[in-house]
Design a protein around this motif. Sequence first.
Motif, PDB file in Angstrom:
ATOM      1  N   ALA A 210      23.708  -3.110  -5.543  1.00 27.10           N
ATOM      2  CA  ALA A 210      22.730  -3.764  -4.675  1.00 27.10           C
ATOM      3  C   ALA A 210      22.426  -5.170  -5.173  1.00 27.10           C
ATOM      4  CB  ALA A 210      21.443  -2.956  -4.635  1.00 27.10           C
ATOM      5  N   PRO A 211      22.169  -6.134  -4.287  1.00 31.42           N
ATOM      6  CA  PRO A 211      21.768  -7.473  -4.713  1.00 31.42           C
ATOM      7  C   PRO A 211      20.481  -7.425  -5.522  1.00 31.42           C
ATOM      8  CG  PRO A 211      22.377  -7.458  -2.383  1.00 31.42           C
ATOM      9  CD  PRO A 211      22.310  -6.030  -2.833  1.00 31.42           C
ATOM     10  N   GLU A 212      20.317  -8.398  -6.416  1.00 35.28           N
ATOM     11  CA  GLU A 212      19.140  -8.444  -7.285  1.00 35.28           C
ATOM     12  C   GLU A 212      17.866  -8.583  -6.461  1.00 35.28           C
ATOM     13  OE1 GLU A 212      17.534 -10.970 -11.162  1.00 35.28           O
ATOM     14  OE2 GLU A 212      19.405 -11.522 -10.152  1.00 35.28           O
ATOM     15  N   ASN A 213      16.808  -7.899  -6.903  1.00 37.97           N
ATOM     16  CA  ASN A 213      15.486  -7.942  -6.276  1.00 37.97           C
ATOM     17  C   ASN A 213      15.453  -7.331  -4.873  1.00 37.97           C
ATOM     18  OD1 ASN A 213      14.357  -9.271  -8.513  1.00 37.97           O
ATOM     19  ND2 ASN A 213      15.032 -11.257  -7.724  1.00 37.97           N
ATOM     20  N   SER A 214      16.392  -6.414  -4.574  1.00 39.36           N
ATOM     21  CA  SER A 214      16.372  -5.717  -3.288  1.00 39.36           C
ATOM     22  C   SER A 214      15.344  -4.595  -3.360  1.00 39.36           C
ATOM     23  CB  SER A 214      17.755  -5.142  -2.977  1.00 39.36           C
ATOM     24  OG  SER A 214      18.725  -6.157  -2.959  1.00 39.36           O
ATOM     25  N   THR A 215      14.372  -4.615  -2.452  1.00 40.25           N
ATOM     26  CA  THR A 215      13.258  -3.677  -2.509  1.00 40.25           C
ATOM     27  C   THR A 215      12.966  -3.123  -1.126  1.00 40.25           C
ATOM     28  OG1 THR A 215      12.256  -4.902  -4.338  1.00 40.25           O
ATOM     29  CG2 THR A 215      10.841  -3.376  -3.142  1.00 40.25           C
ATOM     30  N   LEU A 216      12.680  -1.806  -1.062  1.00 39.01           N
ATOM     31  CA  LEU A 216      12.185  -1.190   0.159  1.00 39.01           C
ATOM     32  C   LEU A 216      10.666  -1.374   0.166  1.00 39.01           C
ATOM     33  CD1 LEU A 216      14.344   2.065   0.300  1.00 39.01           C
ATOM     34  CD2 LEU A 216      14.679  -0.084   1.524  1.00 39.01           C
ATOM     35  N   THR A 217      10.176  -2.176   1.070  1.00 42.33           N
ATOM     36  CA  THR A 217       8.798  -2.652   1.039  1.00 42.33           C
ATOM     37  C   THR A 217       7.808  -1.592   1.527  1.00 42.33           C
ATOM     38  OG1 THR A 217       9.623  -4.872   1.481  1.00 42.33           O
ATOM     39  CG2 THR A 217       7.264  -4.506   1.800  1.00 42.33           C
ATOM     40  N   ARG A 218       6.647  -1.530   0.887  1.00 44.35           N
ATOM     41  CA  ARG A 218       5.580  -0.631   1.297  1.00 44.35           C
ATOM     42  C   ARG A 218       4.912  -1.164   2.568  1.00 44.35           C
ATOM     43  NH1 ARG A 218       2.300  -1.449  -2.772  1.00 44.35           N
ATOM     44  NH2 ARG A 218       3.395   0.044  -4.085  1.00 44.35           N
ATOM     45  N   HIS A 219       4.645  -0.256   3.518  1.00 46.44           N
ATOM     46  CA  HIS A 219       3.965  -0.615   4.762  1.00 46.44           C
ATOM     47  C   HIS A 219       2.647   0.146   4.871  1.00 46.44           C
ATOM     48  CE1 HIS A 219       7.972  -2.087   5.613  1.00 46.44           C
ATOM     49  NE2 HIS A 219       7.565  -2.627   6.741  1.00 46.44           N
ATOM     50  N   SER A 220       1.624  -0.539   5.365  1.00 43.32           N
ATOM     51  CA  SER A 220       0.316   0.076   5.599  1.00 43.32           C
ATOM     52  C   SER A 220      -0.023  -0.047   7.082  1.00 43.32           C
ATOM     53  CB  SER A 220      -0.764  -0.623   4.768  1.00 43.32           C
ATOM     54  OG  SER A 220      -0.437  -0.611   3.392  1.00 43.32           O
ATOM     55  N   TYR A 221      -0.683   0.997   7.621  1.00 41.34           N
ATOM     56  CA  TYR A 221      -0.992   1.041   9.050  1.00 41.34           C
ATOM     57  C   TYR A 221      -2.481   1.324   9.263  1.00 41.34           C
ATOM     58  CZ  TYR A 221       4.071   1.611   9.556  1.00 41.34           C
ATOM     59  OH  TYR A 221       5.425   1.443   9.493  1.00 41.34           O
TER      60      TYR A 221
ATOM     61  N   GLY B  31      -7.300   5.792  12.301  1.00 41.72           N
ATOM     62  CA  GLY B  31      -6.596   6.247  11.108  1.00 41.72           C
ATOM     63  C   GLY B  31      -6.095   5.097  10.269  1.00 41.72           C
ATOM     64  N   ILE B  32      -5.863   5.392   8.994  1.00 41.15           N
ATOM     65  CA  ILE B  32      -5.267   4.449   8.061  1.00 41.15           C
ATOM     66  C   ILE B  32      -4.256   5.211   7.223  1.00 41.15           C
ATOM     67  CG2 ILE B  32      -7.105   4.786   6.346  1.00 41.15           C
ATOM     68  CD1 ILE B  32      -6.748   1.810   5.609  1.00 41.15           C
ATOM     69  N   SER B  33      -3.131   4.586   6.918  1.00 42.84           N
ATOM     70  CA  SER B  33      -2.085   5.321   6.207  1.00 42.84           C
ATOM     71  C   SER B  33      -1.142   4.380   5.470  1.00 42.84           C
ATOM     72  CB  SER B  33      -1.279   6.181   7.189  1.00 42.84           C
ATOM     73  OG  SER B  33      -0.639   5.368   8.155  1.00 42.84           O
TER      74      SER B  33
ATOM     75  N   GLY C 286       3.505   9.607   0.466  1.00 46.83           N
ATOM     76  CA  GLY C 286       2.499   8.768   1.076  1.00 46.83           C
ATOM     77  C   GLY C 286       1.260   9.554   1.439  1.00 46.83           C
ATOM     78  N   PHE C 287       0.273   8.866   2.014  1.00 47.08           N
ATOM     79  CA  PHE C 287      -0.990   9.519   2.364  1.00 47.08           C
ATOM     80  C   PHE C 287      -1.535   8.894   3.638  1.00 47.08           C
ATOM     81  CE2 PHE C 287      -2.531   5.717   0.346  1.00 47.08           C
ATOM     82  CZ  PHE C 287      -3.727   5.449   0.990  1.00 47.08           C
ATOM     83  N   GLY C 288      -2.507   9.581   4.239  1.00 46.66           N
ATOM     84  CA  GLY C 288      -3.156   9.058   5.428  1.00 46.66           C
ATOM     85  C   GLY C 288      -4.522   9.682   5.624  1.00 46.66           C
ATOM     86  N   ILE C 289      -5.372   8.996   6.362  1.00 46.17           N
ATOM     87  CA  ILE C 289      -6.684   9.491   6.769  1.00 46.17           C
ATOM     88  C   ILE C 289      -6.773   9.315   8.282  1.00 46.17           C
ATOM     89  CG2 ILE C 289      -9.186   9.214   6.547  1.00 46.17           C
ATOM     90  CD1 ILE C 289      -8.680   7.950   3.798  1.00 46.17           C
ATOM     91  N   TYR C 290      -7.215  10.368   8.972  1.00 48.12           N
ATOM     92  CA  TYR C 290      -7.245  10.323  10.431  1.00 48.12           C
ATOM     93  C   TYR C 290      -8.532  10.979  10.925  1.00 48.12           C
ATOM     94  CZ  TYR C 290      -5.521  10.903  15.250  1.00 48.12           C
ATOM     95  OH  TYR C 290      -5.355  10.851  16.602  1.00 48.12           O
ATOM     96  N   TRP C 291      -9.323  10.204  11.669  1.00 45.25           N
ATOM     97  CA  TRP C 291     -10.560  10.716  12.260  1.00 45.25           C
ATOM     98  C   TRP C 291     -10.379  10.799  13.761  1.00 45.25           C
ATOM     99  CZ3 TRP C 291     -13.372   8.447  16.097  1.00 45.25           C
ATOM    100  CH2 TRP C 291     -14.604   9.038  16.417  1.00 45.25           C
ATOM    101  N   TYR C 292     -10.894  11.864  14.375  1.00 47.84           N
ATOM    102  CA  TYR C 292     -10.791  11.949  15.829  1.00 47.84           C
ATOM    103  C   TYR C 292     -11.942  12.768  16.413  1.00 47.84           C
ATOM    104  CZ  TYR C 292      -8.773  16.637  15.070  1.00 47.84           C
ATOM    105  OH  TYR C 292      -8.559  17.950  14.678  1.00 47.84           O
ATOM    106  N   ARG C 293     -12.284  12.400  17.627  1.00 46.87           N
ATOM    107  CA  ARG C 293     -13.195  13.173  18.456  1.00 46.87           C
ATOM    108  C   ARG C 293     -12.356  13.696  19.616  1.00 46.87           C
ATOM    109  NH1 ARG C 293     -18.647  13.555  18.826  1.00 46.87           N
ATOM    110  NH2 ARG C 293     -18.885  11.819  17.355  1.00 46.87           N
TER     111      ARG C 293
END
Length: 317
Positions: A190-201, A172-174, A158-165
């Motif tokens: 595993a049952p059909e169509n079982s997926t570990l879902t992508r999360h964005s923050y 941040g976004i990741s 994965g990746f992320g961008i983080y700005w801070y003062r």
Amino acid sequence: MRLTALRSALFTLLVLTGRSNLSAQQDYQFTQFAFNKLALNPAYGGTDNLISLTSLYRRQWSGLEGAPQTVTLAGHAPVFHNRIGLGLLVYNDRIGVTNDLGVYTTYSYKVPLGGSVLSLGLQAGFQNYRSSLSELSPLTSGDAAFSQNLNSFHPNAGFGIYWYRPGRAYAGISVPRLIENKLDDLAPEAPENSTLTRHSYLMGGYVQPINRNLKLRPSGLLKFAGPGEQSAPLSVELNLSALLAERVWLGAAWRSSDAVGAMAEFLVSDQLMVGYAYDFGIGAFSDVHGGSHEVMLRLELIADKNAAITPRKIKYF
């Protein structure tokens, strides 16, 4: 009131089959997210001239058998004159008879921008996803849905961008895990169509001094799971904390359609912080559980022997 084994199985079936919003929101969540950001954004690593170690335990929906329990261990430190941050994240997330273990290394590179800093981060590692439906006792003997055990091992990044003062604000976004691994491709059981879902923050917060002994820190976190069939509604989390006499944080939290809560963090010393949060449920299951508990320990040590440690560096974010 406690869940029966059949209700415990419901957590697992929802996660594996992708038939509700609960299934899409597979990632862990924290009320004290402002102090555990490496678990959400790899670009956070090494953002102070300190060695930072954070341990957090969350027991969600206490009193319900099979409810989520999460442990995270996150450590990071700056190297090469504070321009690069290296870190390690380990988590274990258990729901019902499913268990998700992850181990990730993180890398960040910081770019000074006048009085602020932009950090770009990457992480890579693996997940081990296990379910043991055969441990449950279904009402109907021989139900095939309860005969499947799953043990899948797969890499992710994965990746992320983080700005801070420093001491004033951050944003941040990741996307911590980019690959949406399909469990039925990795494990035939595993049952059909079982997926570990992508999360964005998307996260952000700032500190507003009121006087010498009082500072306010509003912060927020947006979480999106999906897109696609496994998508879920946008989750919004808002916190408002007050720092008293540079030692004690007291705050309130709200999570959309899920919970409101209270939290407190105390600086035992300039190096050690302890924290506790309690969530009152306002969504599904709120009338049958005893709320959610969260305990945090955070230790920060000087990374550069020539640098002076200051309260500002370890208390605000």
